[in-house]
Every structure is written in C-alpha cells, then in structure tokens.
Design an enzyme around this catalytic site. Structure first.
Site, PDB file in Angstrom:
ATOM      1  N   ASP A  12      13.547  14.011 -16.675  1.00 18.27           N
ATOM      2  CA  ASP A  12      12.498  14.718 -15.938  1.00 18.27           C
ATOM      3  C   ASP A  12      11.192  14.356 -16.647  1.00 18.27           C
ATOM      4  O   ASP A  12      10.934  14.833 -17.758  1.00 18.27           O
ATOM      5  CB  ASP A  12      12.776  16.233 -15.996  1.00 18.27           C
ATOM      6  CG  ASP A  12      11.616  17.073 -15.467  1.00 18.27           C
ATOM      7  OD1 ASP A  12      10.635  16.501 -14.961  1.00 18.27           O
ATOM      8  OD2 ASP A  12      11.702  18.318 -15.574  1.00 18.27           O
ATOM      9  N   LYS A  76       0.637  12.042 -15.790  1.00 15.43           N
ATOM     10  CA  LYS A  76       1.364  11.950 -14.513  1.00 15.43           C
ATOM     11  C   LYS A  76       0.406  12.040 -13.323  1.00 15.43           C
ATOM     12  O   LYS A  76       0.666  11.460 -12.278  1.00 15.43           O
ATOM     13  CB  LYS A  76       2.399  13.080 -14.461  1.00 15.43           C
ATOM     14  CG  LYS A  76       3.370  12.988 -13.309  1.00 15.43           C
ATOM     15  CD  LYS A  76       4.488  14.008 -13.497  1.00 15.43           C
ATOM     16  CE  LYS A  76       5.407  14.112 -12.318  1.00 15.43           C
ATOM     17  NZ  LYS A  76       6.476  15.101 -12.556  1.00 15.43           N
ATOM     18  N   GLU A 180      12.226  15.525  -7.409  1.00 18.71           N
ATOM     19  CA  GLU A 180      12.504  16.685  -8.258  1.00 18.71           C
ATOM     20  C   GLU A 180      13.291  17.773  -7.513  1.00 18.71           C
ATOM     21  O   GLU A 180      14.269  18.290  -8.046  1.00 18.71           O
ATOM     22  CB  GLU A 180      11.196  17.235  -8.840  1.00 18.71           C
ATOM     23  CG  GLU A 180      10.644  16.293  -9.920  1.00 18.71           C
ATOM     24  CD  GLU A 180       9.173  16.508 -10.220  1.00 18.71           C
ATOM     25  OE1 GLU A 180       8.583  17.494  -9.724  1.00 18.71           O
ATOM     26  OE2 GLU A 180       8.600  15.682 -10.962  1.00 18.71           O
ATOM     27  N   ASP A 202       9.310  25.880  -6.444  1.00 17.55           N
ATOM     28  CA  ASP A 202       8.974  25.434  -7.795  1.00 17.55           C
ATOM     29  C   ASP A 202       7.612  26.001  -8.211  1.00 17.55           C
ATOM     30  O   ASP A 202       6.578  25.537  -7.752  1.00 17.55           O
ATOM     31  CB  ASP A 202       8.966  23.886  -7.803  1.00 17.55           C
ATOM     32  CG  ASP A 202       8.668  23.311  -9.183  1.00 17.55           C
ATOM     33  OD1 ASP A 202       8.250  24.064 -10.081  1.00 17.55           O
ATOM     34  OD2 ASP A 202       8.849  22.094  -9.345  1.00 17.55           O
TER      35      ASP A 202
END
Ligand code: AMP
Length: 609
Positions: A12, A76, A180, A202
C-alpha cells in the site's frame, strides 16, 4: 518453502504512510521490523542538505521541521501528473517542485529539486518502495523481486504508469496494480462471491472517498467513486480546537497564537478525539499561565455533534456514488471500512444506518488495503488454495465465563452463515460492566483456547448479582466474518466486536487444536464442571447468607447456627474439594437445610409488597 520467484508481496503506497504485507496459509499479515513496530512507514524522504544522504520513514519525518526544503512528503499527489496539473498543489509544499521539460509535446513534468539535483516523483516513491522491499527481505531472508501495488480508484493511466515506474526503479517487478477499494474488499475475501456489490468507505486524516464495486466471478469492476480531497480526521481535530480556543478566549481573554501552542493544541485535540473512540468522555487541562488552568470534559455526544456536518457530507457522497452507479441503496451487499477515522464509533453508526447493514471493521483500517494487496499477490502466486477458505467453522467459538470456563456458542463444523444467542448474567451485586472475552478452540477452559478479542459491555445500572441479563449474540456471516454483540436487556446498553476467526491459523494448526482437545477431553470436562459448580455454590451461598442476615432473627438459635454451619461447610468444600460428586452431595444437603430459611425470607418479602 517458496522460492524468491513465487514470493510476491502486497504494498500500500500511501500519501502519508506505506505498508508491505504478505499472505500465506495463515491469511494476510503486515510485515513489521519487530513486534513493537506498527508496520507503518511514513511516506517521507529526507535528504541531508550537505551530504545528500537520504533517509526514509520515521527518521525522515523527524527532519520535516528543521529541513523543510529537503524533506519530501505527499509525493503521491504529484505522481503521473503534468506540471500544469499541480501548480495549485505545490504552493502548499515547503520543498521545491520545478518544471522539467518532457519529450512529449506540451506535457512538462514536475520534479523535486533537492540540493541542485532533480528527482522525479517515481524516483522519490521508489525510495519508499525500496525501504519496504528491504524490510520484506529481512523478514524472509531472501530477495523480494515482485509486488502488487495499490493505487486510488480514481488514478488515471499516467498515474498508474508512474507507480509501475516507481516499482521498477526500486527493483520490483510490479505484477499488478490494483485499486485500493478492491484491495480492501479482497482482504475480506469478498472476491469469492459469484455476484456482489460492495461499498468501500475510506475516511482518513485528510481525504475521504467512497467507491462502489461490483464483483462478478472473481472480477472486480469500479462502478463509481466519489469523495472530497479536503475532508478527514484533521477537520474533526479542528472542531475540537475551535471549541477550546473560543472558551479560553472568553474565560481568560488569552489568545492562542504562537505556532508552538497551536501545534500543542492540535496534538491535544487529536488525542482527545482518539480517546473518545474508546471512552464516553475525555477530561483534560491546559495550563494558561499565571497559575490558571482551563479544565474541560468533552463527552462523546458533544464530539458527535461537532463532527455531524462532516459526516453528513460523507453520506451525501455515498448517496451520489450509488446514484452514479445506477443502483438503489438496497443493492449494496457489503460495506467495508478503510482509514483511521473509521475507528470513530459515530462514523460506524452513521455508515451502518445509511446502508442498513453493519459495515466491516474487523481488519485494522490502516492495514486493510495492504492486506488485500497481499491477498491479490497470493492469488497471483497460486497460493490461495492453501488459505483457510471454508464454509464451516473449523473450530468452536464462545466466550469466557466466570471462573475461566469456555462457554461455546457455535460448535466446530457448523455451517456458515450461523447464529447463536445465549443469556449471561453477573454474579456480583452492583456490577456495572461485563468483560467479554471471545474465544476459539475445543478445550473447556479459557486458558487453553485462543482469545480472538475482548470488549466491555459497560453502563449497566447497578443491580443485584444474577439480575442483569446480557444477551450475547454470535453471528458469522457468509463471508466468515464474526460479529459478537452483547446487550443488557433492561438498560439496552450494547457493545460489540468484529473478528475474522480463521485468521492466523494454518490448517495443520487447526487440526492439532482439535486432536489436543480429544486428548484432554475427560480432564477438561471435569474442570469445566468444577467451575460451573463453584459458581453455583458462590451464588447460592451468597443468597443464603443474605437471607440469613435479613431474617435470621426469625429462626431459632440452634437452627440459625446450623444454617450458618451448612453455608460455611459448603463454601469450604467448594474451595478444597476436587470431586464434583462430593460437592453435589453437599449442595443437596445445603438445599435441604436452608428450606425453612428460604420460606421465611419469602413470607417476609411478601409482607413488604
Ligand atoms: P489515515 O489517513 O487513514 O492514516 O487516518 C488518519 C486519521 O485517523 C487521523 O486523523 C487520525 O487522527 C485518525 N484516527 C486514528 N485512530 C483513530 C481513533 N482511534 N479514533 C479516531 N480517529 C482516529
């Protein structure tokens, strides 16, 4: 034993933290440097301004304040983007991001400038991946060359390609990039359904997203995603800060302005928020100076009302995602929770209410994506057949009862889905909470079983022992997830826990546990019987002593003495004897000799009605 070639890890690669995980026949697990390590590697890379030496993770994070220009975080957000896409973003970053001309016409790329050297976002990400690769290599004692890496569902092709490039630079063959939310669903093995629709909610520190997935014959499709890149736990912290700051200003006419105090207040607010996930109220004090202290208790309800509008927004996003997927709320079969902020009970409750079903929270919400990546890796390595994927419970499930016995609610080899309910009570007068230890195993004593989790049913109003009724329900759904809930019937106080029962055991270990239970069957039964008997004796003699204290004066002197003796004798015997038969006889004798006492007590209590 696997060779390096079929060793595939799941990674991850997160904006804030990254993790590496691996799945074998015991199920998926996060790899940690040692038993105290959380496994979370902060996605931060810091360079020494003079030597160029580079560090990654916790150490890099520590340098963030003192080396703002050479410490890179949130890389990211720049992955696979053109320079013009990130001009807004880089305004908030303390390190320098410059334009790097690209061969592609009209697509200049961003690069991080450190000490006159340029690093591309994939190069920075590769440093994080390499650290995780090395962690895995230490764990396995051999090279790790392949990985499955997760990306947000909304990542486009360029962002996915940049992630692949990062892997390659780190010396990893990226055997698959997965979404994800798909990974989160895989961690719960939801891929095993023929057809199913899943919502993945999430909620992290700074961002929120919800994805609607469809699984059909093991293939995942993202039907829709929605979210807010500026909504998360940090907002909840700010709500608490707002209240505290206003009150201090009003009461003491003191303004909190210095950056150090603001930072301290942020830390305090986050700690308070986290405490309120486990406790019904959190008390704190702040030293205002000049011998003044600001004291405050924040109750859970108050915190919930502070964050209500934020959670409303997340629910609006869920509604929009369902609409975009052309679905009705009733077609969602499962809801999976990801991200640290889904530990907040209010978030779980609201999401549960909206979807009309209890969301999955059994996996640690910080780890679930990495665990799912590891499951995907094991599928690709052809190892899933060794994992425990069952349609029956391989071992019995139950709870610990007073005295350390295991009370089984669901017996081994029960077909799933399965449900069982049993009533339990307290033995002590005025007991306001019951600790529930969920056990797995075939042995009769709790100490010989595996504890899967513990929770507390609290807030029970004080009542005499034996009066509260705690209804404990075990529910294993078709995906093998165990929900244990407990509710005190009068007060309606409830608590619960969610567990993946097969986690961490190999089929060989399961078999060994069963065989061991046969070997100890007889002694275990006796031990269990003794515990039950002793509990009974404690309960009965306490009641008798109570009656004697209240109405003993109505018995004759010798009769009263005899009753005292019979109570004492039974208590002593229960402590010293290991013969159930002997205790049973003494109980019978006790029952006979306390009949009159019970009658008098009954008559007296009727008079008072
Ligand atoms: P993530 O971005 O998924 O790592 O989530 C981080 C966020 O989760 C931060 O805002 C944390 O304060 C929050 N968080 C972590 N643990 C808890 C908890 N037990 N209760 C409430 N919030 C938490």
């Amino acid at each position: 034993m696997s060779t390096s070639d079929d060793l595939i890890v799941g990674i991850d690669l997160g904006t804030t933290n990254s993790l590496v995980a691996y799945a074998d026949e015991r199920g998926p697990m996060v790899l940690r440097r040692n038993k105290d390590d959380s496994g979370l590697l902060p996605s931060v890379v810091s360079f020494d301004p003079s030597t160029h030496r580079m560090v990654v993770g916790d150490e890099a994070k520590l340098h963030a304040v003192e080396r703002p220009l050479t410490t890179v975080y949130s890389i990211k957000r720049l992955m696979g983007k053109g320079f013009s896409d990130v001009t807004q973003e880089i305004r908030h970053l303390p390190y320098r991001v410059v334009r790097r001309p690209s061969r592609e016409e009209g697509r200049d790329l961003p690069a991080v400038e450190i000490n006159d050297r340029l690093y591309t976002p994939p190069e920075i990400s590769a440093m994080i991946l390499k650290t995780l690769k090395e962690l895995a290599e230490v764990h396995f004692g051999r090279p790790v060359l392949k990985a499955v890496i997760t990306v947000p569902a909304f990542f486009d092709d360029a962002q996915r390609q940049a992630t692949r490039d990062a892997g390659r630079i780190a010396g990893l063959e990226v055997v698959r990039i997965i979404n994800e939310p798909t990974a989160a669903a895989l961690a719960y093995r939801l891929d095993q359904k023929k057809e199913s629709t899943i919502a993945v909610y999430d909620l992290g520190g700074g961002t929120f997203d919800v994805s609607i997935l469809r699984i059909s014959d093991g293939v995942f499709e993202v039907l829709s995603t929605h979210g807010d890149t500026a909504l998360g736990g940090d907002d909840f912290d700010r709500e608490i800060i707002g209240v505290v700051r206003d009150e201090i200003e009003k009461q003491y006419h003191v303004r909190i302005e210095s950056p150090a105090t603001q930072q301290a207040l942020r830390t305090l607010a986050e700690q308070l928020k986290i405490r309120l996930s486990h406790e019904s109220e959190a008390k704190f004090e702040i030293d205002i100076g000049s011998d003044r202290r600001y004291e405050r208790v924040i109750r859970r309800e108050e915190f919930e009302s502070l964050i209500r509008s934020w959670i409303d927004k997340t629910i609006d996003c869920c509604r929009a995602a369902i609409r975009d997927a052309d679905l009705e709320i009733g077609s969602i079969d499962q809801v999976v929770m990801v991200g640290g902020s889904t530990r907040i009970p209010y978030v779980r409750r609201r999401v549960g209410e909206y979807f009309g079903r209890q969301p999955y929270t059994a996996w640690n919400p910080d780890e679930v994506v990495a665990l799912g990546a590891a499951v995907q890796a094991s599928i690709l390595a052809g190892k899933t057949s060794q994992m425990l994927l069952l349609d029956v419970t391989p071992l019995s499930l139950g709870i610990e009862t007073l005295g350390g016995a295991m009370s089984k609610l669901i017996m081994r080899n029960t077909r799933i889905p399965a449900r069982a309910t049993e009533m339990f009570t307290t033995f002590v007068d005025g007991q306001t909470s019951i600790r529930i230890n969920v056990l797995q195993g075939e042995r009769e004593l709790a100490k010989d079983c595996r504890s899967l989790g513990v929770f507390e049913l609290s807030g029970i109003p004080p009542m005499p022992g034996g009066i509260p009724k705690a209804e404990v329900t075990f529910l294993i759904d078709q995906n093998g997830i165990l929900n244990v809930s407990a509710m005190e019937v009068r007060s309606q106080q409830a608590a619960g826990i969610q567990i993946i029962p097969t986690h961490g055991l190999t089929p060989v270990e399961v078999e060994a546990m069963v065989v061991e239970s046969y070997a100890h069957a007889r002694e275990d039964m006796t031990a269990h019987q003794m515990i039950d008997l002793r509990n009974q004796v404690t309960f009965e003699t306490t009641k008798a002593q109570d009656m004697l204290d209240k109405v003993g004066h109505l018995l004759g002197e010798s009769e009263r003495r005899e009753t005292e003796t019979v109570i004492r004798t039974l208590r002593e015997l229960a402590k010293t004897s290991s013969q159930p038969k002997e205790i049973q006889q003494a109980r019978a004798d006790f029952a006979r000799k306390t009949v009159r006492l019970a009658e008098i007590a009954m008559t007296e209590s009727l008079k008072t009605i």
